[in-house]
Design a protein around this motif. Structure first.
Motif, PDB file in Angstrom:
ATOM      1  N   LEU A   5       2.952  -7.911 -23.939  1.00 20.13           N
ATOM      2  CA  LEU A   5       3.092  -7.331 -25.604  1.00 20.13           C
ATOM      3  C   LEU A   5       2.552  -7.780 -26.409  1.00 20.13           C
ATOM      4  N   ASP A   6       1.924  -7.522 -27.753  1.00 14.55           N
ATOM      5  CA  ASP A   6       1.374  -7.455 -28.901  1.00 14.55           C
ATOM      6  C   ASP A   6       1.933  -6.162 -29.917  1.00 14.55           C
ATOM      7  N   PRO A   7       2.544  -7.179 -31.103  1.00 14.63           N
ATOM      8  CA  PRO A   7       2.780  -8.489 -30.963  1.00 14.63           C
ATOM      9  C   PRO A   7       4.403  -8.774 -29.627  1.00 14.63           C
ATOM     10  N   SER A   8       4.391 -10.266 -29.293  1.00 10.17           N
ATOM     11  CA  SER A   8       5.254 -10.374 -28.571  1.00 10.17           C
ATOM     12  C   SER A   8       6.130 -10.459 -29.091  1.00 10.17           C
ATOM     13  N   PRO A   9       7.717  -9.440 -28.499  1.00 10.89           N
ATOM     14  CA  PRO A   9       9.577  -9.481 -29.149  1.00 10.89           C
ATOM     15  C   PRO A   9       9.603 -11.086 -28.806  1.00 10.89           C
ATOM     16  N   ARG A  29       9.644  -2.052 -23.742  1.00  4.86           N
ATOM     17  CA  ARG A  29       7.829  -1.717 -24.725  1.00  4.86           C
ATOM     18  C   ARG A  29       8.079  -0.514 -25.542  1.00  4.86           C
ATOM     19  N   GLU A  30       8.983   0.773 -25.732  1.00  5.93           N
ATOM     20  CA  GLU A  30       8.903   1.330 -25.892  1.00  5.93           C
ATOM     21  C   GLU A  30      10.515   1.260 -27.093  1.00  5.93           C
ATOM     22  N   ALA A  31      11.032   0.531 -26.626  1.00  9.06           N
ATOM     23  CA  ALA A  31      11.683  -0.289 -27.309  1.00  9.06           C
ATOM     24  C   ALA A  31      11.387  -1.423 -28.743  1.00  9.06           C
ATOM     25  N   ALA A  32      10.397  -1.791 -28.213  1.00  5.67           N
ATOM     26  CA  ALA A  32       9.912  -3.286 -29.002  1.00  5.67           C
ATOM     27  C   ALA A  32       8.856  -2.195 -29.864  1.00  5.67           C
ATOM     28  N   ALA A  33       8.427  -1.118 -29.705  1.00  6.20           N
ATOM     29  CA  ALA A  33       7.114  -0.256 -30.852  1.00  6.20           C
ATOM     30  C   ALA A  33       8.197   0.262 -31.480  1.00  6.20           C
TER      31      ALA A  33
END
Length: 373
Positions: free
Chosen positions: A215-219, A133-137
């Motif tokens: 997650l939003d948005p979904s990776p 989640r941190e990497a996606a953000a």
């Protein structure tokens, strides 16, 4: 008064009873899950894996020890090769990911390699999800997750999975990395081993997709994984991008078709237990109370294969001849039925399988007669 047990708690208690008193559960890994998905009709394997029974110990107690598994030499060699691939913060691994899968991105001069240490599989799973989640953000950088822990719901029970690595690309997408010790010779490897690695990676991709969906948005979870193997006969890493869309679709479909572990457990007689410490006759009766679907492919994927093969041969089941043969024979389920149909002693002449058997028997008789002249 103690609170009533929930449905999930009752199932966990029932599965613990099936393992035996004070017997720890054996974790269901991706290799076993891929094999389980390849034979979704086998209720025996489903309940034993779901209950965490050590099938190798069970097979030995039944008198049919398994030769299934890797040698200690292969494990040592594989661990040494994986350490080399991931050395220096995974610099070589990330270079291979960039070269084979993402040339449009900035070269990975440096990357985040977060610490995924936590207590227990649940803690490690939560830690992995947090780092993803941190990497996606924060897109724009490379992230390498070394041995993350993922969870996948399998027939109503969670399975904890540990891929070799997951890479987060600068665009936020995720790639599964499989590191194997079999060689890439002139850029290609043994198709059977590559296929097994692809099926295993498909399980990881499905687990990652469950995390991404929250997650939003979904990776985007990439459906091309990176397979890293020794180059030729050296210990130098080489890599190949493997498209696993077919394996992912097949695995997802088969996992949804698996008989629910809860339903299998409820159908078992009260007091059934698969502990290897039980007397041989009692243990055999417990195992035989759950139907198996044996096929020759089980020999390379299940510790109980020798036991199930022996039982299959004793009953004359045509499944011991292989799934393609079984599919061709239709409603003829035993070797005795097949022979009787071929001799014209039983079977519907209008059945294509019966007609083909009788034609084959006639051709064989003609050939033998011509040989004896």
């Amino acid at each position: 008064m103690p609170p009533p047990r929930t449905r999930g708690t009752a199932l966990r208690h029932r599965l613990a009873e099936l393992r035996g008193p004070d017997v720890p559960a054996k974790a269901l890994d991706a290799r076993a899950l891929a094999a389980l998905a390849a034979n979704p009709g086998c209720a025996r394997r489903a309940i034993l894996d779901g209950a965490g029974v050590n099938k190798a110990a069970l097979a030995s107690a039944l008198g049919s020890p398994s030769a299934f598994g890797q040698s200690q030499f292969a494990l040592t060699r594989g661990n040494a090769f994986e350490a080399r691939v991931k050395a220096d913060g995974g610099a070589e691994l990330l270079r291979l990911v960039h070269e084979k899968l993402d040339r449009t991105a900035e070269p990975p001069a440096e990357a985040r390699v977060p610490d995924l240490t936590a207590t227990g599989p649940q803690g490690r799973t939560a830690r992995t999800a947090l780092e993803l989640r941190e990497a996606a953000a924060h897109p724009g950088a490379w992230t390498l997750l070394d041995h993350p822990m993922l969870a996948l719901d399998v027939a109503g029970s969670p399975a904890f999975l540990e891929p070799d690595a997951v890479v987060v690309h600068p665009d936020g997408s995720w790639t599964v990395v499989e590191i194997k010790s079999f060689p890439l010779l002139d850029g290609s490897a043994d198709p059977a081993k590559v296929g097994a690695a692809a099926r295993q990676a498909a399980v990881y991709v499905l687990a990652l997709e469950e995390i991404a969906a929250r997650l939003d948005p979904s990776p985007r979870v990439r459906h091309r994984i990176l397979l890293v193997c020794p180059k030729d006969f050296s210990n130098l890493p080489a890599a190949s991008a493997v498209d696993i869309r077919k394996q992912r679709a097949v695995t997802a479909r088969q996992l949804t078709r698996l008989t629910r572990i809860e339903d299998i457990a409820e159908a078992l007689p009260e007091g059934t237990c698969f502990s290897p410490e039980l007397p041989a006759d009692e243990l055999t009766a417990a195992v035989e109370s759950v139907p198996a679907t044996y096929a020759p492919e089980c020999l390379s994927a299940c510790e109980l294969a020798f036991h199930c093969r022996s039982r299959s041969r004793e009953t004359g089941a045509v499944t011991s001849l292989g799934r393609p043969v079984r599919a061709e024979l239709g409603g003829l389920t035993t070797v005795e039925d097949v022979l009787a149909a071929a001799r014209g002693e039983a079977g519907d002449p209008g059945d294509p399988a019966v007609a083909a058997l009788r034609r084959a028997a006639a051709l064989r008789a003609e050939a033998l007669e011509a040989t004896c002249r």
